[in-house]
Design an enzyme around this catalytic site. Structure first.
Site, PDB file in Angstrom:
ATOM      1  N   ARG A 169       0.661  20.932 -15.594  1.00  0.00           N
ATOM      2  CA  ARG A 169      -0.648  20.396 -15.985  1.00  0.00           C
ATOM      3  C   ARG A 169      -0.412  19.093 -16.746  1.00  0.00           C
ATOM      4  O   ARG A 169       0.293  19.102 -17.754  1.00  0.00           O
ATOM      5  CB  ARG A 169      -1.371  21.387 -16.901  1.00  0.00           C
ATOM      6  CG  ARG A 169      -1.827  22.677 -16.241  1.00  0.00           C
ATOM      7  CD  ARG A 169      -2.566  23.529 -17.290  1.00  0.00           C
ATOM      8  NE  ARG A 169      -3.277  24.649 -16.712  1.00  0.00           N
ATOM      9  CZ  ARG A 169      -2.823  25.911 -16.728  1.00  0.00           C
ATOM     10  NH1 ARG A 169      -1.648  26.203 -17.262  1.00  0.00           N
ATOM     11  NH2 ARG A 169      -3.542  26.879 -16.204  1.00  0.00           N
ATOM     12  N   ASN A 187      -8.217  31.142 -12.202  1.00  0.00           N
ATOM     13  CA  ASN A 187      -9.016  31.022 -13.432  1.00  0.00           C
ATOM     14  C   ASN A 187     -10.380  30.414 -13.110  1.00  0.00           C
ATOM     15  O   ASN A 187     -11.425  30.932 -13.504  1.00  0.00           O
ATOM     16  CB  ASN A 187      -8.321  30.124 -14.465  1.00  0.00           C
ATOM     17  CG  ASN A 187      -6.925  30.597 -14.786  1.00  0.00           C
ATOM     18  OD1 ASN A 187      -6.573  31.734 -14.489  1.00  0.00           O
ATOM     19  ND2 ASN A 187      -6.122  29.731 -15.366  1.00  0.00           N
ATOM     20  N   ASP A 188     -10.340  29.314 -12.398  1.00  0.00           N
ATOM     21  CA  ASP A 188     -11.612  28.672 -12.058  1.00  0.00           C
ATOM     22  C   ASP A 188     -12.289  29.352 -10.878  1.00  0.00           C
ATOM     23  O   ASP A 188     -13.513  29.428 -10.827  1.00  0.00           O
ATOM     24  CB  ASP A 188     -11.392  27.189 -11.765  1.00  0.00           C
ATOM     25  CG  ASP A 188     -11.338  26.396 -13.052  1.00  0.00           C
ATOM     26  OD1 ASP A 188     -12.213  26.604 -13.900  1.00  0.00           O
ATOM     27  OD2 ASP A 188     -10.395  25.611 -13.223  1.00  0.00           O
ATOM     28  N   CYS A 233      -1.531  30.196  -8.772  1.00  0.00           N
ATOM     29  CA  CYS A 233      -1.089  29.754 -10.100  1.00  0.00           C
ATOM     30  C   CYS A 233      -2.051  30.106 -11.232  1.00  0.00           C
ATOM     31  O   CYS A 233      -1.813  29.738 -12.367  1.00  0.00           O
ATOM     32  CB  CYS A 233      -0.805  28.256 -10.098  1.00  0.00           C
ATOM     33  SG  CYS A 233      -2.273  27.247  -9.839  1.00  0.00           S
ATOM     34  N   HIS A 289      -3.871  21.691 -29.503  1.00  0.00           N
ATOM     35  CA  HIS A 289      -2.506  21.287 -29.882  1.00  0.00           C
ATOM     36  C   HIS A 289      -1.770  22.419 -30.562  1.00  0.00           C
ATOM     37  O   HIS A 289      -0.609  22.678 -30.311  1.00  0.00           O
ATOM     38  CB  HIS A 289      -2.567  20.153 -30.929  1.00  0.00           C
ATOM     39  CG  HIS A 289      -2.937  18.838 -30.370  1.00  0.00           C
ATOM     40  ND1 HIS A 289      -4.012  18.132 -30.805  1.00  0.00           N
ATOM     41  CD2 HIS A 289      -2.349  18.095 -29.420  1.00  0.00           C
ATOM     42  CE1 HIS A 289      -4.086  16.992 -30.148  1.00  0.00           C
ATOM     43  NE2 HIS A 289      -3.095  16.945 -29.295  1.00  0.00           N
ATOM     44  N   GLU A 292      -9.796  26.322  -5.974  1.00  0.00           N
ATOM     45  CA  GLU A 292     -10.394  26.953  -7.159  1.00  0.00           C
ATOM     46  C   GLU A 292     -11.914  26.831  -7.166  1.00  0.00           C
ATOM     47  O   GLU A 292     -12.578  27.364  -8.036  1.00  0.00           O
ATOM     48  CB  GLU A 292      -9.789  26.369  -8.445  1.00  0.00           C
ATOM     49  CG  GLU A 292      -9.836  24.859  -8.526  1.00  0.00           C
ATOM     50  CD  GLU A 292      -9.090  24.304  -9.743  1.00  0.00           C
ATOM     51  OE1 GLU A 292      -8.788  25.068 -10.669  1.00  0.00           O
ATOM     52  OE2 GLU A 292      -8.825  23.089  -9.752  1.00  0.00           O
ATOM     53  N   ARG A 321       0.205  18.272 -11.082  1.00  0.00           N
ATOM     54  CA  ARG A 321      -1.230  18.200 -10.795  1.00  0.00           C
ATOM     55  C   ARG A 321      -1.804  16.937 -11.438  1.00  0.00           C
ATOM     56  O   ARG A 321      -1.541  16.671 -12.611  1.00  0.00           O
ATOM     57  CB  ARG A 321      -1.920  19.438 -11.359  1.00  0.00           C
ATOM     58  CG  ARG A 321      -3.388  19.508 -10.987  1.00  0.00           C
ATOM     59  CD  ARG A 321      -4.005  20.824 -11.410  1.00  0.00           C
ATOM     60  NE  ARG A 321      -4.193  20.890 -12.848  1.00  0.00           N
ATOM     61  CZ  ARG A 321      -4.667  21.965 -13.476  1.00  0.00           C
ATOM     62  NH1 ARG A 321      -4.955  23.069 -12.801  1.00  0.00           N
ATOM     63  NH2 ARG A 321      -4.825  21.959 -14.776  1.00  0.00           N
TER      64      ARG A 321
END
Ligand code: PEP
Ligand code: MG
Length: 583
Positions: A299, A457-458, A505, A192, A434, A335
């Site tokens: 996201r 990223n993944d 992305c 957060h 991914e 997504r």
């Protein structure tokens, strides 16, 4: 005194230089007092009641005052208010004052310890996460009991706030005009605090582990939010260096904001769409400010996280409708929930997984929790009535998953029709690429969808078999590894041959040094953190596509990442001396 360097996690970019104010953990300040007379007991109970009411008022006021920037967190306060009345806190503390004849602060601290023990044996991640809420609420009651004014109210001058952990309620209370930057012991880039710090434009470093016990009020410090660094007691040359960095960053922001609306096509006239990755409605303003042509990735984890429970369809719909309306005609790729892995361990009651990154993540979770999936799909479809919305499924590994997801989508459509609820006739459906299995079978998966979005990223994490958050293997996180470059090229080709839309992305798409190479590999649509978009567009305008296709061809035949780096450096300097000449 020599500089002490603390390395943490880069949570929000920018440089802050100034004195430190440490917000102490309130429990450390609690004193023990034994009560002798009955009137003392009554007095302590009254103090506790007063503190509980004051805390309730504080939460209610924070919820009401919350400006648009932090709107997503309002429901957390409802949860906090409920906890104030819960017998776990109120009754137990009262009983301890009466039975053990101790002051309210001490009794409250015992309540906290008991709660900690109670939760210690629980393995369910969701329930375990509730302990954090209890800690946050007790912290606020304690502050009212000890009449401790938060340091921001005592701040005499703009300062760097150092704190063990920061709750959303703390953040609402912050007088951000006095805060230069944030440094915390706990948290990570998707916490957060990181999200809010970014939305507020405050430099922040998290996960510094011991900074709140190492720093003292008034110590001088420097935060480098982009590098995840905190320098305690820096030397004058270090201060001078970072002052220059600070000016450079400010100038950079001014410059790119001015460039935001310039076009993004290559020297040879190929259009490149540059879009934004966002997770909060508050970031819509940045999409427009920095010239985003779409939202390439919305996201949904973060808007769900702010509820601390599964949100209802109406709550998700409300969020997505605001997204659709706020984008003024730009399209948004929404997504579906990518839960699991390092994200949102507390959302589901899925128990501990030995290897969560290989566990119930993304579409796998959605297929398992079909009622929730249907609610989310209905919410997305309903939002499509208000703007251009596309639906994207994360962590897909096989065609079967797409088929099941599309069946669910059809079910959602049918149920909306039965209820006469409006949604767009054409909503494009796509998947993240991914997981290496999906990349290898891209030509087959392309038959099932309208678009692909490459999540580097993944993809890097799974292709290289390294945990993207594990310090030990960080060096192996190599976007320029030949296998990654080959996968990118292969998936781009599969999409092109199938005639479907293709976007990238992952973080790699937002690194301007990689832009020409990525374009050369066949990707013509990129999405990234909003602030970086103008810079990437600037690079795009200097790309000679034919030239970079040849460079890409060479790169995918090099054995070592260092060689690719050298090749890239050479051609960047050669082709774009004004942008990369100083390298
Ligand atoms: C990715 O994996 O590249 C991606 C964009 O998704 P996330 O970072 O949310 O997993
Ligand atoms: Mg991903």
């Amino acid at each position: 005194m020599a500089t002490m360097e603390f390395k943490g996690i880069a949570a929000s970019p920018g440089v802050a230089i100034g004195p430190i104010v440490v917000l102490p953990q309130i429990q450390a300040l609690v004193n023990y007092r034994e009560l002798a007379a009955n009137w003392e007991i009554e007095w302590e109970i009254e103090r506790l009641e007063r503190a509980l009411s004051a805390t309730k008022e504080e939460f209610a006021a924070a919820r009401a005052e919350m400006d648009h920037t932090l709107n997503d967190f309002s429901s957390l306060f409802d949860a906090y208010i409920l906890l104030l009345d819960d017998k776990l806190i109120k009754q137990r503390t009262r009983l301890t004052i009466e039975k053990q004849k101790v002051n309210a602060e001490w009794a409250l601290n015992l309540t906290l310890n008991q709660a900690e023990q109670l939760f210690a044996d629980i393995t369910d991640a969701y329930i375990k996460d509730r302990f954090r809420d209890i800690m946050a609420v007790i912290d606020h009651i304690m502050r009212h009991l000890s009449e401790d004014l938060s340091p921001e109210f005592n701040m005499q001058e703009p300062s760097i706030l150092v704190v063990h952990d920061l709750t959303p309620a703390d953040i609402i209370r912050l007088n951000t005009s006095m805060i230069l930057g944030l440094a915390t012991d706990q948290g990570g880039p998707t916490s957060h605090t990181a999200i809010i710090a970014k939305a507020l434009g405050l430099p922040a470093v998290q996960g510094l582990e011991k900074i709140s016990s190492s720093a003292r009020n008034g110590d001088k410090a420097i935060i480098d939010g982009a590098k995840g660094l905190l320098l305690l007691s820096p030397s004058q040359p270090e201060i001078d260096f970072y002052q220059d960095q600070q000016i450079a960053y400010r100038l950079y922001l001014e410059k790119i904001t001015a460039l935001a609306d310039l076009p993004s096509h290559t020297l040879d006239g190929v259009q490149v769409e540059v879009g934004a990755n966002i997770e909060m409605l508050e970031e819509i303003a940045s999409v427009h400010k920095f010239g985003g042509q779409s939202v390439g990735l919305y996201r949904t984890e973060f808007s769900c996280l702010s509820f601390n429970r599964q949100p209802t369809e109406e709550e998700m719909f409300d969020n997505l409708r605001q997204l659709a309306l706020g984008l003024n005609g730009l399209s948004a790729t929404v997504r579906t929930l990518d839960i699991g892995g390092d994200k949102l361990a507390g959302f589901t009651a899925r128990g501990d997984e030995i290897n969560p990154n290989l566990g119930l993540r993304g579409i796998r979770y959605s297929i398992k929790d079909r009622p929730f999936f249907l609610r989310q799909l209905r919410a997305i479809l309903r939002a499509s009535h208000y703007g251009k919305i596309r639906i994207m499924f994360p962590m897909v590994a096989s065609a079967e998953e797409i088929i099941i997801a599309k069946q669910c989508l059809q079910e959602a459509r049918d149920s909306l029709r039965r209820q006469n609820l409006p949604f767009a006739g054409q909503v494009e459906t796509g998947i993240m690429i991914e997981v290496p299995a999906a990349a290898i079978a891209a030509d087959i998966l392309a038959r099932e969808v309208d678009f692909f979005s490459l999540g580097t990223n993944d993809l890097i994490q799974y292709s290289m078999a390294i945990d993207r958050n594990n310090e030990q293997v960080k060096a192996l996180y190599q976007p320029l590894h030949v296998s990654i470059l080959r996968i990118i090229r292969q998936v781009a080709q599969a999409a092109r041959e199938a005639g479907i839309d293709f976007n990238m992305c992952g973080e790699m798409a937002g690194n301007p040094r990689y832009t020409p190479l990525i374009l050369g590999l066949g990707v013509h649509k990129l999405s990234m953190s909003p602030v970086i978009m103008p810079r990437v567009k600037e690079v795009v305008r200097q790309v000679n596509l034919e030239y970079w296709q040849k460079v890409a061809e060479e790169a995918i035949n090099l054995a070592a990442v260092d060689q690719v780096e050298a090749l890239l450096a050479f051609h960047l300097k050669n082709q774009m001396p004004d942008l990369f000449g100083g390298e």
